[in-house]
Write a protein that holds these residues in place. Sequence first.
Motif, PDB file in Angstrom:
ATOM      1  N   ALA A  66     -12.548 -10.938 -20.838  1.00 48.24           N
ATOM      2  CA  ALA A  66     -11.691  -9.756 -20.946  1.00 48.24           C
ATOM      3  C   ALA A  66     -10.220 -10.156 -20.945  1.00 48.24           C
ATOM      4  N   SER A  67      -9.848 -11.048 -20.058  1.00 45.72           N
ATOM      5  CA  SER A  67      -8.466 -11.516 -19.994  1.00 45.72           C
ATOM      6  C   SER A  67      -8.085 -12.250 -21.278  1.00 45.72           C
ATOM      7  N   ASP A  68      -8.954 -13.159 -21.722  1.00 39.79           N
ATOM      8  CA  ASP A  68      -8.670 -13.943 -22.930  1.00 39.79           C
ATOM      9  C   ASP A  68      -8.584 -13.070 -24.173  1.00 39.79           C
ATOM     10  N   VAL A  69      -9.546 -12.166 -24.357  1.00 42.12           N
ATOM     11  CA  VAL A  69      -9.552 -11.368 -25.582  1.00 42.12           C
ATOM     12  C   VAL A  69      -8.349 -10.422 -25.608  1.00 42.12           C
ATOM     13  N   ARG A  70      -7.981  -9.884 -24.463  1.00 39.60           N
ATOM     14  CA  ARG A  70      -6.805  -9.022 -24.421  1.00 39.60           C
ATOM     15  C   ARG A  70      -5.538  -9.814 -24.744  1.00 39.60           C
ATOM     16  N   ALA A  71      -5.424 -11.025 -24.205  1.00 39.95           N
ATOM     17  CA  ALA A  71      -4.253 -11.874 -24.487  1.00 39.95           C
ATOM     18  C   ALA A  71      -4.236 -12.310 -25.948  1.00 39.95           C
ATOM     19  N   ASP A  72      -5.367 -12.719 -26.476  1.00 40.05           N
ATOM     20  CA  ASP A  72      -5.415 -13.170 -27.868  1.00 40.05           C
ATOM     21  C   ASP A  72      -5.143 -12.025 -28.841  1.00 40.05           C
ATOM     22  N   LEU A  73      -5.672 -10.845 -28.557  1.00 39.79           N
ATOM     23  CA  LEU A  73      -5.396  -9.707 -29.439  1.00 39.79           C
ATOM     24  C   LEU A  73      -3.936  -9.281 -29.347  1.00 39.79           C
ATOM     25  N   THR A  74      -3.316  -9.436 -28.190  1.00 40.31           N
ATOM     26  CA  THR A  74      -1.884  -9.154 -28.056  1.00 40.31           C
ATOM     27  C   THR A  74      -1.087 -10.062 -28.991  1.00 40.31           C
ATOM     28  N   LYS A  75      -1.430 -11.353 -29.014  1.00 37.21           N
ATOM     29  CA  LYS A  75      -0.735 -12.305 -29.892  1.00 37.21           C
ATOM     30  C   LYS A  75      -0.972 -11.972 -31.368  1.00 37.21           C
ATOM     31  N   ILE A  76      -2.212 -11.697 -31.717  1.00 38.26           N
ATOM     32  CA  ILE A  76      -2.574 -11.453 -33.113  1.00 38.26           C
ATOM     33  C   ILE A  76      -1.960 -10.164 -33.632  1.00 38.26           C
ATOM     34  N   CYS A  77      -2.018  -9.117 -32.833  1.00 37.26           N
ATOM     35  CA  CYS A  77      -1.614  -7.787 -33.293  1.00 37.26           C
ATOM     36  C   CYS A  77      -0.140  -7.488 -33.082  1.00 37.26           C
ATOM     37  N   GLY A  78       0.488  -8.224 -32.190  1.00 38.03           N
ATOM     38  CA  GLY A  78       1.884  -7.939 -31.900  1.00 38.03           C
ATOM     39  C   GLY A  78       2.066  -6.665 -31.103  1.00 38.03           C
ATOM     40  N   GLN A  79       1.023  -6.231 -30.440  1.00 38.39           N
ATOM     41  CA  GLN A  79       1.097  -5.052 -29.571  1.00 38.39           C
ATOM     42  C   GLN A  79       0.518  -5.447 -28.221  1.00 38.39           C
ATOM     43  N   ASP A  80       0.837  -4.701 -27.204  1.00 34.71           N
ATOM     44  CA  ASP A  80       0.351  -5.010 -25.863  1.00 34.71           C
ATOM     45  C   ASP A  80      -1.095  -4.544 -25.726  1.00 34.71           C
ATOM     46  N   CYS A  81      -2.023  -5.488 -25.697  1.00 35.03           N
ATOM     47  CA  CYS A  81      -3.445  -5.190 -25.515  1.00 35.03           C
ATOM     48  C   CYS A  81      -3.913  -5.585 -24.107  1.00 35.03           C
ATOM     49  N   SER A  82      -2.971  -5.793 -23.192  1.00 34.12           N
ATOM     50  CA  SER A  82      -3.310  -6.293 -21.863  1.00 34.12           C
ATOM     51  C   SER A  82      -4.187  -5.337 -21.064  1.00 34.12           C
ATOM     52  N   THR A  83      -4.150  -4.059 -21.405  1.00 33.77           N
ATOM     53  CA  THR A  83      -4.997  -3.078 -20.728  1.00 33.77           C
ATOM     54  C   THR A  83      -5.970  -2.405 -21.698  1.00 33.77           C
ATOM     55  N   MET A  84      -6.207  -3.056 -22.826  1.00 37.70           N
ATOM     56  CA  MET A  84      -7.095  -2.507 -23.847  1.00 37.70           C
ATOM     57  C   MET A  84      -8.456  -2.144 -23.237  1.00 37.70           C
ATOM     58  N   PRO A  85      -8.943  -0.939 -23.499  1.00 38.77           N
ATOM     59  CA  PRO A  85     -10.268  -0.562 -23.007  1.00 38.77           C
ATOM     60  C   PRO A  85     -11.364  -1.420 -23.639  1.00 38.77           C
ATOM     61  N   ILE A  86     -12.313  -1.800 -22.812  1.00 42.83           N
ATOM     62  CA  ILE A  86     -13.504  -2.500 -23.286  1.00 42.83           C
ATOM     63  C   ILE A  86     -14.707  -1.672 -22.848  1.00 42.83           C
ATOM     64  N   ILE A  87     -15.459  -1.220 -23.827  1.00 43.72           N
ATOM     65  CA  ILE A  87     -16.660  -0.431 -23.573  1.00 43.72           C
ATOM     66  C   ILE A  87     -17.852  -1.379 -23.644  1.00 43.72           C
ATOM     67  N   ILE A  88     -18.689  -1.340 -22.626  1.00 41.02           N
ATOM     68  CA  ILE A  88     -19.796  -2.285 -22.494  1.00 41.02           C
ATOM     69  C   ILE A  88     -21.114  -1.539 -22.562  1.00 41.02           C
ATOM     70  N   GLY A  89     -21.986  -1.981 -23.449  1.00 40.46           N
ATOM     71  CA  GLY A  89     -23.326  -1.411 -23.532  1.00 40.46           C
ATOM     72  C   GLY A  89     -24.289  -2.185 -22.653  1.00 40.46           C
ATOM     73  N   GLU A  90     -25.085  -1.456 -21.878  1.00 36.65           N
ATOM     74  CA  GLU A  90     -26.106  -2.108 -21.064  1.00 36.65           C
ATOM     75  C   GLU A  90     -27.170  -2.739 -21.966  1.00 36.65           C
ATOM     76  N   ILE A  91     -27.794  -3.824 -21.476  1.00 36.26           N
ATOM     77  CA  ILE A  91     -28.942  -4.368 -22.179  1.00 36.26           C
ATOM     78  C   ILE A  91     -30.137  -3.446 -21.927  1.00 36.26           C
ATOM     79  N   SER A  92     -31.157  -3.582 -22.726  1.00 39.51           N
ATOM     80  CA  SER A  92     -32.362  -2.776 -22.539  1.00 39.51           C
ATOM     81  C   SER A  92     -33.135  -3.245 -21.322  1.00 39.51           C
TER      82      SER A  92
END
Length: 175
Positions: A66-92
């Motif tokens: 979560a920390s890495d993807v938010r930081a990497d998307l911040t760099k790629i997109c040029g927007q602050d993704c540090s608090t980007m929502p992550i929706i998680i689906g349960e496994i079956s």
Amino acid sequence: YQATLTSGVTAKTGGLYRNFIAQVEKSIADYKKLGYNPIVKGMYWMQGESDRGEPSEYMKAFKCFASDVRADLTKICGQDCSTMPIIIGEISRSFASCSTSSMNSNANFIAMQNTIPQNVPNTYIVKSSGFDQNKYIDGVETKVGSDQYHWNYRDHLKIGNMVGECILENVLAFD
């Protein structure tokens, strides 16, 4: 984040993440070339089946993810993704098998998944575990998904609607 994980688990990490980041980077660049300014609102994460026997290790890895993807998307997109929502689906609950041992392993992992929002800010759970992939029918274990590991298309549509509801309630409601 591999240094966070214990020996043996690190072989499962890295390649898919790098491919994901590269694809996002390419897609964002493609949209910008077309004159768009894409804005990342969040992401949906449905994964964990291969890690179901190691829920505590998965939690460590997910925190780093979560920390890495938010930081990497911040760099790629040029927007602050540090608090980007992550929706998680349960496994079956019946991923791979509906045997008692498999269902118990899945239940332990699902229980851990449901603690992620208390451990990782701005994460949400979609309660998809109740959609079976395997069931006992007349005493015989039978796949009811597209195979023993994946949901059938009807269940995919229902889960998709649940994801949409979560997005509306927890992501777009604040715009």
